[in-house]
Design a protein around this motif. Sequence first.
Motif, PDB file in Angstrom:
ATOM      1  N   SER A 138       0.884  -1.849  -6.681  1.00 41.75           N
ATOM      2  CA  SER A 138       0.539  -1.033  -5.512  1.00 41.75           C
ATOM      3  C   SER A 138       1.506   0.138  -5.413  1.00 41.75           C
ATOM      4  O   SER A 138       2.718  -0.046  -5.557  1.00 41.75           O
ATOM      5  CB  SER A 138       0.607  -1.859  -4.228  1.00 41.75           C
ATOM      6  OG  SER A 138      -0.503  -2.714  -4.101  1.00 41.75           O
ATOM      7  N   VAL A 139       0.968   1.327  -5.162  1.00 38.82           N
ATOM      8  CA  VAL A 139       1.782   2.533  -5.022  1.00 38.82           C
ATOM      9  C   VAL A 139       1.652   3.022  -3.583  1.00 38.82           C
ATOM     10  O   VAL A 139       0.547   3.329  -3.124  1.00 38.82           O
ATOM     11  CB  VAL A 139       1.342   3.626  -6.010  1.00 38.82           C
ATOM     12  CG1 VAL A 139       2.235   4.854  -5.883  1.00 38.82           C
ATOM     13  CG2 VAL A 139       1.363   3.090  -7.442  1.00 38.82           C
ATOM     14  N   LYS A 144       2.061   9.892  -4.462  1.00 39.47           N
ATOM     15  CA  LYS A 144       1.359   8.646  -4.780  1.00 39.47           C
ATOM     16  C   LYS A 144       0.321   8.836  -5.877  1.00 39.47           C
ATOM     17  O   LYS A 144       0.242   8.044  -6.821  1.00 39.47           O
ATOM     18  CB  LYS A 144       0.647   8.094  -3.541  1.00 39.47           C
ATOM     19  CG  LYS A 144       1.520   7.440  -2.524  1.00 39.47           C
ATOM     20  CD  LYS A 144       0.678   6.814  -1.410  1.00 39.47           C
ATOM     21  CE  LYS A 144      -0.199   7.861  -0.717  1.00 39.47           C
ATOM     22  NZ  LYS A 144      -1.025   7.288   0.352  1.00 39.47           N
ATOM     23  N   GLY A 145      -0.482   9.883  -5.727  1.00 49.72           N
ATOM     24  CA  GLY A 145      -1.578  10.093  -6.680  1.00 49.72           C
ATOM     25  C   GLY A 145      -1.082  10.361  -8.085  1.00 49.72           C
ATOM     26  O   GLY A 145      -1.586   9.773  -9.049  1.00 49.72           O
ATOM     27  N   SER A 160       0.663   7.231  -9.575  1.00 49.15           N
ATOM     28  CA  SER A 160      -0.366   6.252  -9.960  1.00 49.15           C
ATOM     29  C   SER A 160      -1.029   6.657 -11.274  1.00 49.15           C
ATOM     30  O   SER A 160      -1.251   5.825 -12.160  1.00 49.15           O
ATOM     31  CB  SER A 160      -1.430   6.141  -8.855  1.00 49.15           C
ATOM     32  OG  SER A 160      -0.869   5.672  -7.652  1.00 49.15           O
ATOM     33  N   THR A 216      -7.663   5.250  -6.610  1.00 50.50           N
ATOM     34  CA  THR A 216      -6.970   6.307  -5.869  1.00 50.50           C
ATOM     35  C   THR A 216      -7.822   6.796  -4.705  1.00 50.50           C
ATOM     36  O   THR A 216      -9.012   6.461  -4.599  1.00 50.50           O
ATOM     37  CB  THR A 216      -6.658   7.510  -6.778  1.00 50.50           C
ATOM     38  OG1 THR A 216      -7.900   8.066  -7.253  1.00 50.50           O
ATOM     39  CG2 THR A 216      -5.811   7.102  -7.965  1.00 50.50           C
ATOM     40  N   GLU A 220      -3.458   2.782  -5.580  1.00 51.23           N
ATOM     41  CA  GLU A 220      -2.824   3.740  -4.670  1.00 51.23           C
ATOM     42  C   GLU A 220      -3.236   3.396  -3.243  1.00 51.23           C
ATOM     43  O   GLU A 220      -4.431   3.348  -2.925  1.00 51.23           O
ATOM     44  CB  GLU A 220      -3.241   5.171  -5.000  1.00 51.23           C
ATOM     45  CG  GLU A 220      -2.607   6.194  -4.075  1.00 51.23           C
ATOM     46  CD  GLU A 220      -3.230   7.579  -4.170  1.00 51.23           C
ATOM     47  OE1 GLU A 220      -2.838   8.441  -3.357  1.00 51.23           O
ATOM     48  OE2 GLU A 220      -4.095   7.803  -5.034  1.00 51.23           O
ATOM     49  N   THR A 280       6.984   5.817  -3.432  1.00 49.16           N
ATOM     50  CA  THR A 280       7.216   7.224  -3.788  1.00 49.16           C
ATOM     51  C   THR A 280       7.978   7.903  -2.652  1.00 49.16           C
ATOM     52  O   THR A 280       8.568   7.243  -1.804  1.00 49.16           O
ATOM     53  CB  THR A 280       5.883   7.932  -4.088  1.00 49.16           C
ATOM     54  OG1 THR A 280       5.079   7.976  -2.893  1.00 49.16           O
ATOM     55  CG2 THR A 280       5.114   7.206  -5.189  1.00 49.16           C
TER      56      THR A 280
END
Length: 402
Positions: A52-53, A59-60, A63, A81, A151, A172
């Motif tokens: 998991s991000v 983040k995007g 990921s 995403t 994400e 992040t």
Amino acid sequence: MQFIEFLNQRQNIEKTRNFNVFQNYSLDGLKSVFEHIERSFDQKKPKPIRISVVGTNGKGSTSHYLACLFSKLGYNTGLYTSPHLLTPLERLQLVRNGEPSLPNIEDINLCFQNFFLADLHRYDSLSYFEFLTVFAYRFFHEQNMEVEIWEAGLGGRLDATKLVEADYIVLTKIGLDHSAILGNTKEAICQEKLGITSDKTLSLFAFQEEVESLPESFHTRPKKETVPLHVIAIPPKESYLETNFLYAKSIVSNILKEKETSVSNIPFISIRKPKGRMEVLSTKPIVVFDPSHNPDAIRTTSLEFANHHRKFHVVLGSLPDKDLAGILNALPEPNLENLILWEGEGFGRFPAPTGRLHGRTIRQSSLPELGPLFQGEIPVLVLGSFRLYGIVANLIQNTIKM
């Protein structure tokens, strides 16, 4: 009924921005749906590595690089995403040998018909994001993904992706965004996002500079409740994408220690940029799009662009719930030729810019007004919202055809 038709019938909070629904929100109902889906899994298949991000910025792209790196090492990888630029299929990418691709709509519809259509009433109450997350959970299993990158959406503690119960959590950069929901300090926002951890979490990864954002409660928990924290120091890079790539490399090396040498040999330039991140939409003039939508991200992206372009236009359009004044203050005034504030339908109206920006600002709300900008010679940086991508891409395409 087909997948897209049913999906489009769901309430889409990303579009309505009606975040009040989270005031009394719980994952309890959605958890039972996940458990139902999981009972349909082929138990003979090995369990994938799930990551998991969470975070505010990056983040995007993080990921994306995680998925590409795992796939370069031979793992079939699923990448979930949000939001998407042009089609919701972008949210369910399949990554093989470092190349993300959209799933075939035929495979999507087949999964929908085989595992969802017979009891659609079970999913009627789910939102757009909730249903997509549940569907991706089943679809990745069907596609035999060996690694899954998830994400998170808005938060973490109440995010639908929490229910995949990831093995690893990647944090992040933390910034002030959605403060009314997540909290008005970085520590509060970080705590909300770290609520995505579960009993199954093996490790948490964080940038060295983000450790100060970790809530005090994270550091003072009893040892037996503490998720091991891996702090990663990344030297400053000109491109935020390269920074996030190096962060992803360190994470993959830690998870797959036996493949550390192979990971270290993968260069940044060997992996395609994530779509919509510092993406060049045109070369005459140079038009670059990035979805930065809070002051920290706007500052990072525009300064990076300024390193290559002494003067440029900025097209800026943000949704009404963003920190519009803070975003304006984050722009690099000396480099701006003109600031074009896009205030079309669904976008916010910015306050009056101050200082040197005041005399260089143009407000626009109709597409014909934007067209001439993409016929000049001065570079253009487009920022502020994923929703601008389709608008600008179509305008550029029409300009080329003229």
